[in-house]
Design a protein around this motif. Structure first.
Motif, mmCIF file in Angstrom:
data_model
loop_
_atom_site.group_PDB
_atom_site.id
_atom_site.type_symbol
_atom_site.label_atom_id
_atom_site.label_comp_id
_atom_site.label_asym_id
_atom_site.label_seq_id
_atom_site.Cartn_x
_atom_site.Cartn_y
_atom_site.Cartn_z
ATOM 1 N N SER A 146 -71.445 -32.938 33.605
ATOM 2 C CA SER A 146 -70.585 -34.022 33.009
ATOM 3 C C SER A 146 -69.323 -33.538 32.277
ATOM 4 O O SER A 146 -68.382 -34.157 32.606
ATOM 5 N N SER A 147 -69.471 -32.544 31.547
ATOM 6 C CA SER A 147 -68.503 -31.650 30.942
ATOM 7 C C SER A 147 -67.663 -31.224 31.888
ATOM 8 O O SER A 147 -66.177 -31.329 31.727
ATOM 9 N N LEU A 148 -67.962 -30.492 33.047
ATOM 10 C CA LEU A 148 -67.157 -30.021 33.827
ATOM 11 C C LEU A 148 -66.473 -30.839 34.821
ATOM 12 O O LEU A 148 -65.217 -30.658 35.089
ATOM 13 N N GLU A 149 -66.972 -32.322 35.013
ATOM 14 C CA GLU A 149 -66.345 -33.143 35.765
ATOM 15 C C GLU A 149 -65.002 -33.796 35.053
ATOM 16 O O GLU A 149 -63.898 -33.778 35.674
ATOM 17 N N LYS A 150 -65.172 -33.621 33.727
ATOM 18 C CA LYS A 150 -64.026 -34.265 32.799
ATOM 19 C C LYS A 150 -63.030 -33.253 32.935
ATOM 20 O O LYS A 150 -61.825 -33.660 32.899
ATOM 21 N N ALA A 151 -63.578 -31.931 32.630
ATOM 22 C CA ALA A 151 -62.453 -30.660 32.560
ATOM 23 C C ALA A 151 -61.780 -30.670 34.208
ATOM 24 O O ALA A 151 -60.497 -30.483 33.956
ATOM 25 N N PHE A 152 -62.642 -30.951 34.995
ATOM 26 C CA PHE A 152 -61.867 -30.802 36.560
ATOM 27 C C PHE A 152 -60.909 -32.106 36.639
ATOM 28 O O PHE A 152 -59.674 -31.979 37.161
ATOM 29 N N THR A 186 -58.351 -23.861 40.506
ATOM 30 C CA THR A 186 -59.433 -23.404 41.342
ATOM 31 C C THR A 186 -60.458 -22.974 40.392
ATOM 32 O O THR A 186 -61.800 -23.406 40.705
ATOM 33 N N ILE A 187 -60.083 -22.416 39.169
ATOM 34 C CA ILE A 187 -61.414 -22.000 38.305
ATOM 35 C C ILE A 187 -62.113 -23.365 37.747
ATOM 36 O O ILE A 187 -63.503 -23.159 37.902
ATOM 37 N N ALA A 188 -61.329 -24.333 37.457
ATOM 38 C CA ALA A 188 -62.106 -25.629 36.959
ATOM 39 C C ALA A 188 -62.912 -26.071 38.144
ATOM 40 O O ALA A 188 -64.010 -26.579 37.854
ATOM 41 N N LYS A 189 -62.384 -26.236 39.311
ATOM 42 C CA LYS A 189 -63.066 -26.680 40.566
ATOM 43 C C LYS A 189 -64.298 -25.894 40.919
ATOM 44 O O LYS A 189 -65.236 -26.396 41.094
ATOM 45 N N THR A 190 -64.060 -24.604 40.890
ATOM 46 C CA THR A 190 -65.415 -23.562 41.492
ATOM 47 C C THR A 190 -66.426 -23.816 40.155
ATOM 48 O O THR A 190 -67.650 -23.964 40.805
ATOM 49 N N ASN A 191 -65.885 -24.139 38.941
ATOM 50 C CA ASN A 191 -67.113 -24.046 37.882
ATOM 51 C C ASN A 191 -67.758 -25.339 38.356
ATOM 52 O O ASN A 191 -69.072 -25.466 38.165
#
Length: 500
Positions: free
Chosen positions: A439-445, A463-468
């Motif tokens: 959930s957090s990484l989706e918002k960050a992406f 790319t870093i955000a998407k990879t995470n």
């Protein structure tokens, strides 16, 4: 991941009672093809199998299961024979002989000088009246042995099914992770197309384009890796089914909704109490103990006397047998003399009938020589080199061995339940944490994608955000299956049917 799926294997016994449905097709017992399980009529369409069909094929082809079935058949045969041993034993024997020269006439036991043809027929029966309850205790022991063999066969089938379920779920997990990898590549491709237009319009640096191309290439590698994982999982599944790997097939997905994270209601002790009374391996071990206890009683029966009732019928025939038959002729013979009053000796005559020596017919001899006999036989063991007592000692050792085996089986079961319960709690915590992470990484992406579109960050940060996010989503797939099936393992120990 391997550790995660080990516990999933325990769900197989539950799978046999699940609500999963499907048409059971006939499969080749020699495991040459899966075409019988295909749901499509076209030869080019791969077979589509559900979990129950995979388990059925594996149990038909598995050599250990077949060996267990032979063990059950042998135990059943031994039980049947022990029951027949309670009945009287009968036997018929005959002897046809020819003797020449100076020999004994079996009809009269007299020595004769001729060639004799003889026949001897005997029908004997014997019934054991008492032998220390050996026969009846043997029947009871073999009944328990058969039940133990059947339970052990069920446990073997469960173990085979465990392996199939583990590999089946590996295919499902790999397939879903492959779908995630493809969606990731589609998102990257869409972003690359948009960046291409921005670079062409001069609104974004060309370096961003190269970064996205590298990201797309990485996504393609992830797809290849995921596809290889699926292929290897399918190979492992086919091998667990004892089927050649040159089979084109697909597996039906299991509808596993997102699980809730309510605490599991049963405790470790409750799980153990139910499992120790329902699992076939526990039942089989307990029956082996009872069988060994009866084995001691069987061995002790050798210390007691044996009383048996015997009966027999017999008759004989001999070609030398003869009988005297009157021929109608008489002969006058002088019996003696008497003196009359005058002192004269006068002879006394008698007419004696004459006889012919004729052979006795075969049927008449069998009838005339027919005899019956009955006897009671008592055997009292006094000293046999301590053989019977050593057998009792050996049987007691076997009983102790069976008891230790049963105790160890329960110990292993408790340890498995404790491990499964601990793994379930760890899986719940991991699934909860992964949900929060995704959930957090989706918002960050979303923020990174918006900033990339606005030119506020470069493609590397995007790319870093998407990879995470991609890694977190793939991990969520695994933790989802892991947690759900770990709870089903505990349901299995409670003898609950599996349902989704």
């Amino acid at each position: 991941m391997q550790v995660a799926w080990k516990s999933i294997g325990a769900i197989v016994a539950l799978m046999l009672t699940t609500s999963l449905t499907g048409t059971y097709a006939q499969t080749n017992p020699n495991a040459e093809s899966l075409s019988g399980a295909a749901t499509a009529s076209s030869a080019s369409t791969p077979a589509r199998l559900n979990l129950l069909q995979c388990i059925e094929i594996a149990q038909q082809n598995n050599i250990t299961v077949r060996q267990g079935q032979l063990t059950v058949a042998n135990s059943d045969l031994q039980l049947h024979q022990s029951r027949l041993n309670l009945l009287p034993t009968t036997s018929f024997q005959t002897n046809q002989g020819i003797n020449g020269g100076y020999s004994i006439n079996p009809q009269s036991n007299a020595f004769v000088q001729q060639t004799i043809h003889s026949s001897n027929y005997q029908l004997n029966a014997s019934f054991t009246v008492y032998n220390g309850m050996v026969l009846r205790n043997t029947v009871k022991q073999n009944e328990l042995t058969l039940q133990a063999s059947q339970q052990e066969l069920n446990a073997t089938k469960n173990n085979v099914s465990l392996t199939v379920a583990q590999n089946y779920l590996n295919v499902l997990t790999g397939t879903e992770q492959l779908a995630v990898a493809r969606r990731q590549a589609e998102v990257t491709q869409a972003q690359l197309d948009r960046m291409q237009r921005l670079v062409s319009a001069g609104s974004a640096p060309e370096a961003n384009l190269y970064e996205l191309r590298a990201t797309l290439a990485s996504n393609q590698v992830d797809i290849v890796t995921a596809q290889n994982t699926v292929d290897l999982a399918k190979v492992a599944l086919l091998q667990s089914m004892n089927v050649p790997i040159n089979q084109d097939f697909e597996v039906e997905p299991v509808n596993v909704p997102d699980p809730g994270l309510d605490p599991y209601t049963a405790s470790v002790q409750q799980l153990y109490d139910v499992a120790s009374s329902t699992l076939p391996e526990i039942k089989g071990a307990d029956m082996r103990v009872k069988s060994a206890m009866l084995g001691v009683q069987v061995a002790k029966g050798g210390l007691y006397p044996t009383l048996s009732l015997n009966a027999g019928l017999s008759t004989i025939y001999s070609s030398a047998a003869t009988k005297s038959t009157p021929n109608g002729q008489t002969i006058q013979q002088t019996l003696g003399y008497f003196t009359d009053p005058n002192g004269n000796n006068l002879p006394v005559y008698t007419n004696s009938p004459q006889y012919d020596r004729l052979g006795v017919s075969y049927g008449n001899q069998l009838k005339n020589n027919f005899s019956q006999s009955a006897s009671l036989f008592l055997r009292v063991p006094i000293f046999q080199g301590n053989l019977s007592r050593n057998r009792v000692t050996t049987a007691k050792i076997q009983q102790q061995t069976a008891e230790l085996t049963a105790q160890n089986t329960r110990l292993v079961l408790r340890q498995q339940i404790e491990t499964a319960y601990t793994n379930m709690r760890a899986a719940a915590n991991k699934y909860r944490a992964t949900q929060v992470q995704v959930s957090s990484l989706e918002k960050a992406f979303e923020v990174a994608e918006s900033r990339l579109n606005a030119g506020a960050i470069n493609a590397t940060d995007y790319t870093i955000a998407k990879t995470n996010l991609d890694r977190a989503r793939a991990s969520l797939v695994q933790t989802k299956y892991d947690y759900v099936f770990r709870t089903k393992i505990l349901d299995y120990y409670q003898n609950k049917p599996l349902s989704f």
